[in-house]
Design an enzyme around this catalytic site. Structure first.
Site, PDB file in Angstrom:
ATOM      1  N   THR A 203       0.801  -1.214   0.091  1.00 20.43           N
ATOM      2  CA  THR A 203       0.057  -0.176  -0.030  1.00 20.43           C
ATOM      3  C   THR A 203       0.922   1.292   0.113  1.00 20.43           C
ATOM      4  O   THR A 203       1.207   1.565  -1.079  1.00 20.43           O
ATOM      5  CB  THR A 203      -0.910   0.040   1.172  1.00 20.43           C
ATOM      6  OG1 THR A 203      -0.325  -0.431   2.276  1.00 20.43           O
ATOM      7  CG2 THR A 203      -2.055  -1.041   0.933  1.00 20.43           C
TER       8      THR A 203
ATOM      9  N   LYS B 135       3.508  -6.980   4.347  1.00 20.38           N
ATOM     10  CA  LYS B 135       3.316  -5.647   3.693  1.00 20.38           C
ATOM     11  C   LYS B 135       2.942  -4.837   5.106  1.00 20.38           C
ATOM     12  O   LYS B 135       2.132  -5.592   6.048  1.00 20.38           O
ATOM     13  CB  LYS B 135       2.298  -5.638   2.630  1.00 20.38           C
ATOM     14  CG  LYS B 135       0.621  -5.911   2.963  1.00 20.38           C
ATOM     15  CD  LYS B 135       0.104  -5.011   3.627  1.00 20.38           C
ATOM     16  CE  LYS B 135       0.021  -3.657   3.364  1.00 20.38           C
ATOM     17  NZ  LYS B 135      -0.891  -2.614   4.283  1.00 20.38           N
TER      18      LYS B 135
ATOM     19  N   THR C 102      -1.633  -2.930  10.152  1.00 18.35           N
ATOM     20  CA  THR C 102      -2.221  -2.966   8.665  1.00 18.35           C
ATOM     21  C   THR C 102      -1.201  -3.952   8.091  1.00 18.35           C
ATOM     22  O   THR C 102      -0.449  -3.407   7.146  1.00 18.35           O
ATOM     23  CB  THR C 102      -2.567  -1.775   7.902  1.00 18.35           C
ATOM     24  OG1 THR C 102      -3.080  -0.910   8.676  1.00 18.35           O
ATOM     25  CG2 THR C 102      -3.248  -2.151   6.595  1.00 18.35           C
TER      26      THR C 102
ATOM     27  N   GLU D 284       5.926   4.753   7.452  1.00 11.78           N
ATOM     28  CA  GLU D 284       5.535   5.925   6.929  1.00 11.78           C
ATOM     29  C   GLU D 284       6.228   6.997   7.738  1.00 11.78           C
ATOM     30  O   GLU D 284       6.149   7.241   8.650  1.00 11.78           O
ATOM     31  CB  GLU D 284       4.107   6.245   7.180  1.00 11.78           C
ATOM     32  CG  GLU D 284       3.308   5.184   6.101  1.00 11.78           C
ATOM     33  CD  GLU D 284       1.543   5.302   6.529  1.00 11.78           C
ATOM     34  OE1 GLU D 284       1.412   6.000   7.291  1.00 11.78           O
ATOM     35  OE2 GLU D 284       0.921   4.339   5.725  1.00 11.78           O
TER      36      GLU D 284
ATOM     37  N   ASN E  50      -0.054  10.853   6.145  1.00  6.92           N
ATOM     38  CA  ASN E  50      -1.368  10.378   6.925  1.00  6.92           C
ATOM     39  C   ASN E  50      -2.474  11.495   6.792  1.00  6.92           C
ATOM     40  O   ASN E  50      -3.752  11.251   6.934  1.00  6.92           O
ATOM     41  CB  ASN E  50      -1.166  10.039   8.071  1.00  6.92           C
ATOM     42  CG  ASN E  50      -0.487   8.464   8.216  1.00  6.92           C
ATOM     43  OD1 ASN E  50      -1.034   7.647   7.436  1.00  6.92           O
ATOM     44  ND2 ASN E  50       0.642   8.490   8.748  1.00  6.92           N
TER      45      ASN E  50
ATOM     46  N   SER F   3      -6.581   6.816   3.586  1.00  3.49           N
ATOM     47  CA  SER F   3      -6.378   5.074   3.939  1.00  3.49           C
ATOM     48  C   SER F   3      -6.978   4.740   5.145  1.00  3.49           C
ATOM     49  O   SER F   3      -7.402   5.358   5.943  1.00  3.49           O
ATOM     50  CB  SER F   3      -4.789   4.898   3.823  1.00  3.49           C
ATOM     51  OG  SER F   3      -4.316   5.578   4.877  1.00  3.49           O
TER      52      SER F   3
END
Lengths: 386, 386
Positions: free
Chosen positions: A148, A171, A182, A262, A381, A386
């Protein structure tokens, strides 16, 4: 090499048109046997995505023929229609493989709250079935299709001297917290093992790897880790050696997720020793790992041990304020709860930061992996749904 | 008007040279009586600053003549030397006021882990004593001297028709969490009340005001809320009216802190109803308020209800995923755990965001105030050692 490293597995990754933009977004992993034992660990979030609800039923049988994974849509908060889509996905794969739908697990990741486009998924399953391969490229294609906000595919594999292999992919690059993230992980092995043996290896491995990775304290609705065994090597592994291999593989994948989190500019390890017990050590390490003031200070390369001591103090663990030692990148900055040494001696300019916290109470120890809180995290974010 | 609004109180704020840079950094509040009843609520952090350890002893007597507050240094993680500094500060004020040190509370805020410069503080107490005044300017001077990253002084006052008054100030703009914050609050009243009555009014007020403000989940080592009563009005207030006035004042101050939180671009209210009980409602609201993915989405003006539903699901409260309703700024976006209505109908462009979460389980309700997670928060907390 990844999920196709062990004998008896094929994989693929294709474009199904689920995610916004181009790129592969549907993966298929098939266990060609001769055995089909499996174990799984799922999110503890009370709001579970449809594929989690489906796959929990599948794993209750201890048997798994294939896994369908998609990126771009989490199929979470989608009600009965979403569950029917997950079920239809498993039925489609089962029809192509000549097995029952109850032998096919489904995993999804992406935006929460919108229906997964069912026809795209079903067509994607057919395309993925046609594209199945047993080589390293096929494993990489599957690992790539589930990305993602990940910037790199994350794979690991190990071949044991006893003649069996293990390999997998994962992932996940944010929303990573207690009890996973996630994150979707598929691990394959050609060792000869039944479902209870796989479960006995997988649960403790997850506990000290993915469960100890805490990027932002957010627990996903979709977290899934699956372990499939084909038995194709014909080798029954030593239980301890197999357990260690699963743990090492999970830790390797967790470190890859940490490095790709991230907005990360620092890879931070919070190491706690001297806690009353291991649970307390995890609690202290996790509290420090989640503290926004600690994470922003480390983003600014500031060895602000006072914020660390404050976070230790508000954790739910037993601590004695007069026994807390804090060492950052090898420099003891706080001893017995007060300043020690020169803050400027701690060099935080590099990408790796080791925070060692000694509580002086007992033998409990644990390590949590986290990252800094950077402008990149906020940007990614806030600008991206998402 | 603030802490000097009630009769019987004087205050001041002076430059003591404790903080980096210019500006006042030491405040004094004196209760001239005739009564000196007091109550206090302190941080639950296990790592308590020296002034908290000292003031907890003072408040155990139920009597308080004066409060010395400083900004620029928290006097936390400073060991016996730090405690001696807090004690010496109280002694200095007591000497000037002709009372015992045990009648003087001390509060500090600022950097954790370095010794408070004792001589500066003692000289500052003398200067503050010389500067004491009973007018609104004196109250504002005290409120201004305790500011750290605050951008405005925070004051509130109320005069009751029954003839008594209440007023106070607070500081705090980050590290604000469960059980308060890096916040120092002093509230004064001229009502005739003893220490147990003050305590009975203050604790429930703090529980539904400062305790329901959660900016970043970080709990400070220094949080202190003090309530002092001079009895100078000669009026014994109705207990219920007094309790309501204290609660309203604390809520007013908490909203001012929310509006001035570090890096805030949105003032967010998380309102939870239908929980099994009030504790569960607080748990759900706090979990959502702290979720970095929710906070960054709201910074980006994105009504991402899926992230809210995910946070509700991983809270420790009882929830039924199929009964969760989420309304953002009046637009129902999630009903019974699935998408409802049009996301784009929820307008988040303004500075105020109301997130309403209905759980459909019982009568438990609670509200938590928070803010978004912005570039400003990261900037302020990474570039500035505090």
């Amino acid at each position: 090499m990844s999920v196709t490293a062990p004998q008896g597995f094929r994989a693929s990754g294709v474009v199904a048109g689920i995610r916004t933009g181009a790129g592969p977004d549907l993966a298929l992993v098939v266990n060609d046997g001769p055995r089909h034992a499996a174990a799984g660990v799922f999110t503890r979030n009370q709001v579970k995505a449809a594929p989690v609800l489906w796959s929990e039923q599948v794993l209750a049988t201890g048997k798994l023929r294939a896994v369908v994974l998609n990126a771009g849509n989490a199929n979470a908060c989608t009600g009965p229609e979403g569950f029917q889509t997950a079920h239809a996905t498993a039925e489609k794969a089962a029809e192509l493989l000549g097995c029952g739908a109850i032998e096919v697990a489904v995993c999804s990741t992406g935006l929460i709250g919108s229906q997964l486009p069912r026809e795209n998924v079903l067509d994607g399953v057919a395309a993925a079935h046609a594209a199945l391969g047993a080589d390293a490229a096929a494993g990489l294609a599957a690992a790539t299709a589930v990305m993602t906000t990940d910037t790199v595919a994350k794979e690991a594999a190990h071949t044991d001297v006893a003649g069996w292999s293990i390999g997998g992919f994962t992932k996940g690059a944010g929303m990573i917290a207690p009890s996973m993230a996630t994150m979707l992980t598929v691990i394959a092995t050609d060792a000869v093992l039944d479902a209870p043996a796989l479960d006995a290896a997988l649960r403790p491995a997850v506990r000290v790897s993915f469960d100890r990775l805490d990027i932002d304290g957010c627990m996903s609705t979709n977290d899934t880790v699956l372990l499939l065994a084909s038995g194709a090597s014909g080798v029954v592994p030593d239980a301890e050696a197999f357990g260690a291999a699963v743990t090492d593989l999970c830790k390797d994948l967790a470190r890859q997720m940490q490095a790709d989190a991230e907005g990360v500019t620092k890879r931070i390890t919070i190491n706690v020793t001297g806690a009353a017990d291991e649970d307390d050590a995890v609690t202290v390490a996790r509290t420090v790992a989640r503290d926004s003031l600690v994470k922003t200070a480390l983003f600014g390369s500031d060895p602000n041990w006072g914020r660390i001591a404050a976070a230790v103090g508000y954790s739910d663990a037993a601590v004695d304020p007069d026994r807390i030692d804090v060492t950052i990148n090898g420099v003891l900055l706080c001893q017995g709860g007060v300043a020690a040494g020169d803050r400027s001696a701690a060099d935080l300019k590099g990408a790796d930061v080791l925070v060692e916290i000694a509580l002086g109470l007992g033998d409990g120890a644990a390590e949590i992996l986290t990252t800094d809180l950077s402008h990149g995290y906020v940007e990614e974010n806030s600008a991206y749904s998402s």
